[in-house]
Design a protein around this motif. Sequence first.
Motif, mmCIF file in Angstrom:
data_model
loop_
_atom_site.group_PDB
_atom_site.id
_atom_site.type_symbol
_atom_site.label_atom_id
_atom_site.label_comp_id
_atom_site.label_asym_id
_atom_site.label_seq_id
_atom_site.Cartn_x
_atom_site.Cartn_y
_atom_site.Cartn_z
ATOM 1 N N SER A 162 3.434 -2.980 -5.437
ATOM 2 C CA SER A 162 2.215 -2.412 -4.465
ATOM 3 C C SER A 162 2.640 -0.875 -4.059
ATOM 4 O O SER A 162 1.597 -0.100 -4.030
ATOM 5 N N HIS A 163 3.751 -0.854 -3.655
ATOM 6 C CA HIS A 163 4.113 0.557 -3.116
ATOM 7 C C HIS A 163 4.015 1.661 -4.400
ATOM 8 O O HIS A 163 3.460 2.608 -4.122
ATOM 9 N N GLN B 246 2.214 1.536 -6.958
ATOM 10 C CA GLN B 246 0.910 1.794 -7.242
ATOM 11 C C GLN B 246 -0.035 2.400 -6.297
ATOM 12 O O GLN B 246 -0.784 3.342 -6.453
ATOM 13 N N ARG B 247 0.508 2.471 -5.068
ATOM 14 C CA ARG B 247 -0.061 3.280 -3.859
ATOM 15 C C ARG B 247 0.429 4.547 -3.869
ATOM 16 O O ARG B 247 -0.337 5.547 -3.837
ATOM 17 N N PHE B 248 1.616 4.877 -3.928
ATOM 18 C CA PHE B 248 2.259 6.249 -3.834
ATOM 19 C C PHE B 248 2.616 6.944 -4.976
ATOM 20 O O PHE B 248 3.117 8.132 -4.817
#
Length: 76
Positions: free
Chosen positions: A32-33, A35-37
């Motif tokens: 998740s990290h 993919q977000r950042f």
Amino acid sequence: MNPLQLVKMANQISDFFSADCSEEEAAAEIASHLQRFWAPAMRQRLAQAVEQGEAAELRPAACLAVQKMSFPAEQH
């Protein structure tokens, strides 16, 4: 980007998320990290490094995170 630098950064993220949860939970948080950042090119290059055996130092949870991420098919 240099795959060794990407591995180093992914390992730092892995260390953070792996401190208080299972490997599976950490992998989900790491994915998740990323993919977000992370820019798509960074995620693609890390996945390529894993696939090509250039990421031997990658922590298990981070490696699992890379495997969990989906990548769009390459445009030809």
